[in-house]
Design a protein around this motif. Sequence first.
Motif, PDB file in Angstrom:
ATOM      1  N   GLN A  54       1.076  -1.197   0.375  1.00 11.60           N
ATOM      2  CA  GLN A  54       0.184  -0.496   0.439  1.00 11.60           C
ATOM      3  C   GLN A  54       0.672   1.369   0.407  1.00 11.60           C
ATOM      4  O   GLN A  54       0.817   1.941  -0.290  1.00 11.60           O
ATOM      5  N   PHE A  55       2.218   1.082   0.214  1.00  5.71           N
ATOM      6  CA  PHE A  55       2.563   2.660   1.101  1.00  5.71           C
ATOM      7  C   PHE A  55       4.386   1.978   0.387  1.00  5.71           C
ATOM      8  O   PHE A  55       5.097   2.720   0.217  1.00  5.71           O
ATOM      9  N   MET A  56       4.726   0.797   0.634  1.00  6.12           N
ATOM     10  CA  MET A  56       6.297   1.244  -0.165  1.00  6.12           C
ATOM     11  C   MET A  56       6.700   1.427  -1.592  1.00  6.12           C
ATOM     12  O   MET A  56       6.248   0.709  -2.177  1.00  6.12           O
ATOM     13  N   PRO A  57       7.731   2.758  -1.329  1.00  6.65           N
ATOM     14  CA  PRO A  57       8.209   2.842  -2.970  1.00  6.65           C
ATOM     15  C   PRO A  57       8.915   1.419  -3.434  1.00  6.65           C
ATOM     16  O   PRO A  57       8.983   0.583  -3.663  1.00  6.65           O
ATOM     17  N   GLY A  58       8.565   1.963  -5.023  1.00  6.57           N
ATOM     18  CA  GLY A  58       8.365   0.782  -5.708  1.00  6.57           C
ATOM     19  C   GLY A  58      10.283   0.790  -6.261  1.00  6.57           C
ATOM     20  O   GLY A  58      10.636  -0.889  -6.321  1.00  6.57           O
ATOM     21  N   SER A  59      11.118   1.873  -5.976  1.00  2.96           N
ATOM     22  CA  SER A  59      12.461   0.871  -6.579  1.00  2.96           C
ATOM     23  C   SER A  59      12.400   0.132  -4.310  1.00  2.96           C
ATOM     24  O   SER A  59      13.743  -1.017  -4.914  1.00  2.96           O
ATOM     25  N   ILE A  60      12.100   0.098  -3.109  1.00  5.87           N
ATOM     26  CA  ILE A  60      12.905  -0.779  -2.234  1.00  5.87           C
ATOM     27  C   ILE A  60      12.444  -2.007  -3.042  1.00  5.87           C
ATOM     28  O   ILE A  60      12.690  -3.451  -2.678  1.00  5.87           O
ATOM     29  N   ALA A  61      10.761  -1.876  -2.983  1.00  2.00           N
ATOM     30  CA  ALA A  61       9.872  -3.309  -3.612  1.00  2.00           C
ATOM     31  C   ALA A  61      10.749  -4.153  -5.078  1.00  2.00           C
ATOM     32  O   ALA A  61      10.280  -5.212  -4.652  1.00  2.00           O
ATOM     33  N   ARG A  62      11.273  -3.557  -5.444  1.00  7.15           N
ATOM     34  CA  ARG A  62      12.136  -4.507  -6.574  1.00  7.15           C
ATOM     35  C   ARG A  62      13.212  -4.975  -5.622  1.00  7.15           C
ATOM     36  O   ARG A  62      13.478  -5.643  -6.650  1.00  7.15           O
ATOM     37  N   ILE A  63      13.992  -4.642  -5.024  1.00  2.00           N
ATOM     38  CA  ILE A  63      14.876  -5.548  -3.877  1.00  2.00           C
ATOM     39  C   ILE A  63      14.159  -7.058  -4.023  1.00  2.00           C
ATOM     40  O   ILE A  63      14.624  -7.793  -3.954  1.00  2.00           O
ATOM     41  N   PHE A  64      12.567  -6.538  -3.683  1.00  5.19           N
ATOM     42  CA  PHE A  64      12.023  -8.066  -2.763  1.00  5.19           C
ATOM     43  C   PHE A  64      11.908  -9.054  -4.438  1.00  5.19           C
ATOM     44  O   PHE A  64      11.744 -10.031  -4.301  1.00  5.19           O
ATOM     45  N   VAL A  65      12.141  -8.122  -5.868  1.00  4.14           N
ATOM     46  CA  VAL A  65      11.227  -8.600  -6.849  1.00  4.14           C
ATOM     47  C   VAL A  65      12.581  -9.006  -7.350  1.00  4.14           C
ATOM     48  O   VAL A  65      12.456 -10.189  -8.188  1.00  4.14           O
ATOM     49  N   THR A  66      14.033  -9.373  -7.249  1.00  5.24           N
ATOM     50  CA  THR A  66      15.169  -9.747  -7.378  1.00  5.24           C
ATOM     51  C   THR A  66      15.118 -10.271  -6.461  1.00  5.24           C
ATOM     52  O   THR A  66      15.601 -11.666  -7.531  1.00  5.24           O
ATOM     53  N   PHE A  67      15.176 -10.739  -5.452  1.00  3.47           N
ATOM     54  CA  PHE A  67      14.949 -12.130  -4.384  1.00  3.47           C
ATOM     55  C   PHE A  67      14.580 -12.999  -5.287  1.00  3.47           C
ATOM     56  O   PHE A  67      14.556 -13.899  -5.565  1.00  3.47           O
ATOM     57  N   ASN A  68      13.226 -12.327  -5.451  1.00  2.00           N
ATOM     58  CA  ASN A  68      12.109 -13.682  -6.561  1.00  2.00           C
ATOM     59  C   ASN A  68      12.436 -14.402  -7.582  1.00  2.00           C
ATOM     60  O   ASN A  68      12.422 -15.162  -7.927  1.00  2.00           O
ATOM     61  N   SER A  69      13.554 -13.323  -8.407  1.00  2.00           N
ATOM     62  CA  SER A  69      13.213 -13.612  -9.582  1.00  2.00           C
ATOM     63  C   SER A  69      15.040 -14.632  -9.386  1.00  2.00           C
ATOM     64  O   SER A  69      15.768 -15.816  -9.879  1.00  2.00           O
TER      65      SER A  69
END
Length: 405
Positions: free
Chosen positions: A24-39
């Motif tokens: 709901q509030f996390m900036p996309g730049s930080i969220a992409r860290i977790f997306v990178t982990f998922n990758s």
Amino acid sequence: MKKIRISLLGKVALAIGLGIAFGQFMPGSIARIFVTFNSLFGEFLKFVIPLIICGLVVPAISDLGKGAGKLLALTAVIAYGSTLFSGFFTCLSGLVVLPQIIVPNTELFVMQNPEEMMLQPYFTVVMPPVMDVMAALLLAFVLGIGLTLISGTTLQKAFAEFRDIIVRLIESIIIPLLPVHIFGLFLNMTLSGQVATILLMFLKVILFIFVLHILLLLIQFTIAGIVGRKNPFTLLKNMMPAYATALGTQSSAATIPVTLQQTLKNGVHEAIAVFVVPLCATIHLAGSTMKIVACAMAIMLMVGMPVSIMDFSGFICMLGITMVAAPGVPGGAIMAAVGVLESMLGFDETLQALMIALYIAMDSFGTACNVTGDGAIAVVINRISEKKAGKNISPVPKPLSDRPI
């Protein structure tokens, strides 16, 4: 102070909740860290899936073959038949019910092409598997069957140790990291506006599976009652302590003492019970198969993939064999089945992650269905043994206690 222990289901539920909340509030730049982990985690899964198949299926097949004995073969055939029945029963029920309650959502087509909407990782690392999934399955069958035909034990011991490595990998690395993987998935879906549809689908499928697994138990114990000439409702009632224990432990292995005790209360000869119950805890996963088939159908319908009985027929038959090798850790069955989902139904990384999350949400009910059904199989085997031996039960093979269950 006592250390607080959270079950895998609790961790997954917490990961989903936090993923939605932070989305709901996390900036996309930080969220992409977790997306990178998922990758990275997804690439690692691609690498280890063929190893998981070989490490689990080869010793599973060879153990069954070298266990010898007509009773073992009969139990294995009945367990596999029960698993197949569960899969096709779920498939046919799903073809009738699921299209009525799950409507394809055009926004979710991006799961097949996530670059169109979902956040992308900062970087990726390609981890090519040593072989593809189908090659791993074929190799596992060839080696497993081959080991049953030779007298040597060197390769058998080597694969037993390899299985121990794979089980440790699942227990110590893959399962602990799954909640982080699921957190990143739901965080990404929340940011892309897809999470509401996913959660609604989860609730519908969980209710559908719950009803189906009650029906499956009634069918299993009706057949057991007819074959064993006993009241099926009394048989099922006696197995309820095992059902309740499995709900709490989420482990067929941990429930074996209770399952064995309640099976004896159903009038099963002790020699039969002490053999059938531990063996079926390993090879009879009708409840797990039901969950995987239902969840796979729901996800495919949700994202607009075609669903047909022909596609699922081969998938269910292969899944029944793969389930024989599933280790007895929470989430182990779905990890053993991921390769078949990828190779036969075309599940990509995102759909696999959704599948794992949805499966684990019903993990305790699937385990309870598995162990309760073991009691029904024991009644059938007991009756067949009585008819053949005139109630003088012949010695039975030693349970495969050295296998992970």
